[in-house]
Design an enzyme around this catalytic site. Structure first.
Site, PDB file in Angstrom:
ATOM      1  N   ASP A 250       0.827  -1.201   0.000  1.00 36.59           N
ATOM      2  CA  ASP A 250       0.000   0.000   0.000  1.00 36.59           C
ATOM      3  C   ASP A 250       0.865   1.257   0.000  1.00 36.59           C
ATOM      4  OD1 ASP A 250      -2.362   1.420  -0.020  1.00 36.59           O
ATOM      5  OD2 ASP A 250      -3.208   0.426   1.729  1.00 36.59           O
TER       6      ASP A 250
ATOM      7  N   ASP B  82     -10.546   1.856  -3.145  1.00 40.51           N
ATOM      8  CA  ASP B  82     -10.973   1.563  -1.775  1.00 40.51           C
ATOM      9  C   ASP B  82     -12.490   1.535  -1.664  1.00 40.51           C
ATOM     10  OD1 ASP B  82      -8.467   1.252  -0.730  1.00 40.51           O
ATOM     11  OD2 ASP B  82      -8.313   3.269   0.084  1.00 40.51           O
TER      12      ASP B  82
END
Length: 797
Positions: free
Chosen positions: A475, A545
Site C-alpha cells: 500500500d 478503496d
C-alpha cells in the site's frame, strides 16, 4: 515488421501501419498511423510550395514550409514549431533552442531492459526495434527514438533516450515518451479522472482549438488522472469506428496533452510531467524516458481494448503469476480495521474457509503500536499483544485452518511517531526548517537515497521470510507535498519526483526477484497508482478503496478500456457499504466483483447461515468460471455513464440506467454476461441481453442461476396472497421469511451464437406491480444478473 524504403520508415502490425519519413531539412515527418496499408511516400507526404504567412522557416535552404505546419515525430522549440515540444533542454550558455536532425537508423531484433525503468518485454524474441538517432546541430547531444513493434497485439511502443556526449552538463527540462501528430483534429478525447473512492470517471471532450491536458503532480500516476487516454471519431462506438489508445509505463507524475494548432493539426504527447521535473545530465551520461504504448483500431473501442489487454497480459505482467489463476481471498480490513488480534483473525479465517475462500489476508494494524493511523509506520515488528506468536504464529494457524496466508505492508511510509523517524529524520521527504504539509499522519521515505532503498528491501525481506507468506498487499496511502530531498543539492531538487520512482522500482524489482512465489498486489489508497509501471512488478492492483458495487461497476468498466480483468482486484463487501452506506443485494456485489479478481472484505463471523450459504455458492460458481474471467475477452455493451431520466429512459430502453458486459473464453466455448441497473423504472417489463464475441456457428446453452428471494423484499404485498395478515417487522414475518422463499425467474434456452448476439435474448418480464410468480424477473434498485453460455456438443443438443 519494420521496413526502410529510402527515406521512409514503416512499422506494420497484423492490422495497423505506422509510417514516417526524413525531411530534407533533417526532421522526421509523421505520415500515417492507422489501418494497415501499402505505404507510399510520394502519395502520403504533405505537399508544400510556399510558406504560410507569419510563420518561420527552418532555414533558408528549406523555405517552402514551416515546422509549425508539419506533422512531426519529434519537436522542439526555437526553430519555428510553436506547439507542445517533445524535448526542452537548457544549455550551458543559457539558450534553450534544440535542433535535432536525423543522423542514422538501425533495426534490432529483440528488446533490451532499461537501466532505470521497467518496460515491456517479449519472451520469444519476436519484437522488432527501430532506433532513430538524431543529433543536435549545435551541441554534442544525441536523441535516440526507440520504436518496438508487437505485431500480434497491434501495439507499437515508443521511448526516448538523451545522451550527452559533450564536455559540459546540460539541464533537461522535458523529454516526452511519445508524440503523435495527425493532420486532422476531428476527434473526441477521453481522459479518466476522479479522486479517492471515485476513480476512473471517463471525461469526453470534443477536440477543438487549443490545448487539453491530463496530468498528475501527486507523485504517483494518480487517481486524479490515470495515464491511459483515448481519442476516437465522434461516431465511434464500442464496436465500430476509428480510435486510438495510449498509455505510459510509469508510476510517477505524468503529462498528456492534446493540442490543435492554427492549421487544424492535432498533436498528442505523453511522458513525465515537466511541471515537477528537470534533470541535470552530466558529460558522458544519459537519461531514459519511460516507455509509451500506442494502439489503433478501426473496429471501435472494444477492439482497441482487446489490443491493450493482450499486450498487458503477455508483455507487461511477468513472473509465475502472469498466467496463474489467482486465489479467492478474504481481507481483514473492513471486518476489523485496526482492531485485530490472533483469536479474531483465526475465527474469521475459519468462517471464510467454510465458504470456499482460499487465502486469508491480514491487513493493517499488526505491527508496532498501530492501533490507528497516527503511529508505527516504519517499525515492522509484530505487536506482541495482538500477535503473541508473531507473524509465523498467526500464519501457521491460518494454514492449519486450510487457507494460505497474506499480509499488508506500507513500506514507503513512516510515521513521525515511530522508532524509525526518531533514528533517521533525514530519511524523509520534507523541507528543512519548514512546516510540513502532512497527509494521513505519515511522511514519505526519501527513495532517492540508496540507503533508504536498502532499508526497505532488507526490512521487507525480513517480514516476507518470517513466515510462509503467499500474498503481499503493498500500500501507499498519501500523495506528495513539499518536494525536497536532503540527499540532493539545491540545483537537483526538481529531480526528486523521478528519482523517487526509480528508487521505488529498484525496491520492487529486488523484492519480487527475492520472493518470486509471492503474489504481490499493488495498492495506493486504492487506485492512486493503477498503471503499467506497477504491473511490471505486481500482477494485480486494488482498483479502488470503494467497494460499493454500483460505484465499482462504473470504475471497473472504465478501467477495462486500458487494462484487462486479470489485473483488477475486486471484493464483495458488507451492506450497507462502508464507503457509501448504500444497501446493495449480495448477488449484485458478487456479480460485479466476479468480473475481476474475486475477494471478500466482510465479517463472515457476523453473517447468518443464509448469507454464508449464498457466499459459498458464489465462490463455487466463480471457481468453475475463473479461467473465463481471467483469460477471456471482455466486451462492453452499456454503462451507467450517460444518465437519462423519466420518459427518456423508457423510450431508450433504460440506456444509462443499465450496465451490460460479456466475457468470452479464448476458445469461445463459454461466456458470462452481466446486466445491472441503477433504479427501477415503473412499468417497464422489457429487457434484452445481447451477447458479444461468441462463435456465430456454435450452439450454446444460455441460462441463469436459480435464485430465491426473501418475502421481506416484497413488503406488505405478500398480504395480497397470504391467508393470514403478516405485519411488517413482526416475529411472524421473521419466521415465515426463514420458511418460505419466493422463486426467481429462470432463463433456459439452446441457441446459436448469432442469435444470442444479433437478436439477443428477450428476458422474462420485470415486475411491474401487476403480479409476481416464478416467470417474473425480480429486478429492484441496484439489481444484477449473471447469464451463462456454454457450447452444446452435437450429441447433446
Amino acid at each position: 515488421m519494420i521496413t526502410i524504403n529510402n527515406n521512409m520508415y514503416v512499422l506494420d502490425t497484423d492490422n495497423t501501419s505506422y509510417a514516417f519519413a526524413v525531411l530534407g531539412s533533417g526532421q522526421l515527418e509523421h505520415l500515417y498511423y492507422g489501418r494497415k496499408l501499402h505505404a507510399n511516400e510520394a502519395v502520403m507526404t504533405e505537399k508544400h510550395t510556399f510558406i504560410p504567412g507569419n510563420t518561420n522557416v527552418y532555414n533558408k535552404d528549406y523555405s517552402s514550409y514551416s515546422l509549425e505546419d508539419v506533422c512531426l515525430e519529434m519537436s522542439s522549440l526555437g526553430k519555428g514549431d510553436i506547439r507542445e515540444p517533445f524535448i526542452e533542454v537548457t544549455y550551458p550558455n543559457g539558450s534553450s533552442t534544440t535542433d535535432m536532425v536525423f543522423d542514422r537508423a538501425e533495426i534490432i531484433q529483440g528488446k533490451e531492459e532499461y537501466d532505470t525503468l521497467p518496460g515491456s518485454y517479449d519472451d520469444n524474441g519476436e519484437v522488432e526495434q527501430l532506433v532513430i538517432y538524431l543529433k543536435d546541430r549545435n551541441y554534442n547531444l544525441t536523441l535516440e527514438l526507440h520504436y518496438y513493434v508487437y505485431e500480434k497485439c497491434d501495439i507499437i511502443t515508443r521511448s526516448a533516450k538523451l545522451v550527452n556526449s559533450g564536455n559540459e552538463s546540460v539541464r533537461l527540462e522535458r523529454l516526452m515518451s511519445m508524440q503523435l501528430d495527425l493532420n486532422e483534429s476531428d476527434y473526441e478525447l477521453s481522459f479518466f479522472n476522479g479522486a479517492w473512492a471515485r476513480e476512473m470517471n471517463r471525461s469526453r471532450i470534443p477536440i477543438r482549438a487549443g490545448k487539453y491536458v491530463n496530468e498528475s503532480v501527486t507523485g504517483t500516476s494518480s487517481n486524479r488522472a490515470n495515464p491511459f487516454f483515448m481519442i476516437g471519431r465522434s461516431s465511434t462506438t464500442e464496436d465500430y469506428g476509428e480510435c486510438y489508445g495510449f498509455n505510459l509505463i510509469y508510476s510517477g507524475n505524468h503529462y498528456e496533452a492534446a493540442q490543435v494548432n492554427s492549421y487544424g493539426k492535432l498533436r498528442l504527447v505523453s511522458g513525465i510531467n515537466p511541471a515537477t521535473f528537470s534533470y541535470i545530465i552530466e558529460a558522458g551520461k544519459c537519461f531514459e524516458a519511460p516507455e509509451a504504448v500506442l494502439t489503433y483500431s478501426y473496429k471501435g473501442y472494444n477492439r482497441m481494448s482487446h489490443n491493450m489487454h493482450e499486450f498487458v497480459r503477455k508483455h507487461i505482467v511477468r513472473g509465475i503469476w502472469r498466467d496463474k489463476e489467482r486465489p479467492v481471498l478474504i481481507n481483514s480490513w473492513e471486518a476489523a480495521y485496526f482492531n485485530i488480534n490472533e483469536r479474531k483473525l483465526v475465527k474469521l479465517a475459519k468462517a471464510a474457509k467454510d465458504t470456499g475462500v482460499e487465502l486469508f489476508v491480514m491487513d493493517d494494524g499488526w505491527f508496532g503500536e498501530r492501533n490507528d493511523d497516527t503511529s508505527s509506520l516504519g517499525d515492522w515488528t509484530p505487536n506482541s499483544r495482538k500477535l503473541p506468536n508473531g507473524i509465523a504464529g498467526i500464519a501457521d494457524k491460518i494454514k492449519e485452518s486450510g487457507l494460505k496466508f497474506g499480509i499488508w505492508v506500507e513500506p514507503e511510509m513512516v510515521s513521525v511517531n515511530s522508532r524509525l523517524y526518531e533514528a533517521h529524520p533525514e530519511w524523509v521527504i520534507e523541507i528543512p526548517d519548514v512546516e510540513h504539509s502532512e497527509g494521513r499522519n505519515q511522511r514519505i521515505l526519501d527513495l532517492t537515497y540508496e540507503a533508504v532503498q536498502d532499508y526497505i528491501i532488507e526490512e521487507m525481506s525480513e517480514v516476507f521470510s518470517s513466515a510462509d507468506i503467499s500474498y503481499v498487499k503493498w500500500d501507499m496511502n498519501r500523495i506528495f507535498s513539499d518536494y525536497y530531498s536532503k540527499n540532493l543539492p539545491p540545483e537537483r531538487q526538481k529531480e526528486v519526483s523521478h528519482r523517487y520512482v526509480c528508487g521505488l522500482y529498484r525496491c520492487m524489482k529486488e523484492l519480487t526477484n527475492r520472493f518470486p512465489d509471492i503474489l504481490f498486489e499493488g495498492c495506493a489508497a486504492g487506485g492512486n497508482r493503477f498503471d503499467l509501471g506497477m504491473l511490471c512488478y505486481f500482477p494485480q492492483i486494488w482498483a479502488s478503496d470503494n467497494t460499493d458495487a454500483l460505484c465499482r461497476a462504473q470504475i471497473q468498466y472504465n478501467y477495462s478500456y486500458g487494462y484487462p480483468l486479470s489485473c483488477i482486484s475486486a471484493h464483495v463487501s458488507a451492506s450497507p457499504n462502508h464507503q457509501t452506506l448504500r444497501n446493495m443485494p449480495l448477488e449484485s456485489r458478487f456479480a460485479v466483483a466476479a468480473f475481476g479478481l474475486l475477494g471478500y472484505e466482510c465479517n463472515m463471523c457476523d453473517m447468518n447461515k443464509e448469507e454464508l450459504n449464498a457466499v459459498k455458492c458464489q465462490i463455487e460458481l466463480y471457481k468453475k468460471l475463473r479461467n473465463v474471467f481471467f483469460t477471456g475477452t471482455f466486451y462492453r455493451t452499456e454503462s451507467f455513464e450517460e444518465e437519462n431520466a423519466g420518459n427518456a429512459s423508457v423510450l431508450n430502453n433504460g440506456k444509462g440506467n443499465r450496465a451490460e458486459w460479456t466475457v468470452v473464453s479464448t476458445d469461445k466455448k463459454k461466456a458470462v454476461g452481466l446486466i445491472m441497473q441503477k433504479h427501477v423504472i415503473p412499468n417497464t417489463q422489457y429487457a434484452c441481453y445481447r451477447a458479444k464475441g461468441l462463435d456465430e456457428a456454435k450452439k450454446y446453452h444460455f441460462y441463469n442461476r436459480k435464485l430465491q428471494y426473501d418475502i421481506k423484499e416484497f413488503g406488505e404485498l405478500v398480504n395480497m396472497v397470504s391467508p393470514i395478515h403478516i405485519k411488517q417487522g413482526s416475529m411472524l414475518q421473521d419466521i415465515l421469511s426463514k420458511l418460505k422463499k419466493m422463486d426467481g425467474e429462470t432463463e433456459d434456452y439452446i441457441a446459436y451464437g448469432d442469435t444470442l448476439m444479433y437478436s439477443g435474448v428477450r428476458l422474462k418480464q420485470a415486475f411491474s406491480a401487476t403480479g409476481y410468480n416464478e416467470n417474473v424477473r425480480f429486478f429492484q434498485d441496484f439489481a444484477a444478473r449473471l447469464y451463462f453460455m456454454e457450447e452444446v456438443e452435437d450429441d447433446k443438443q
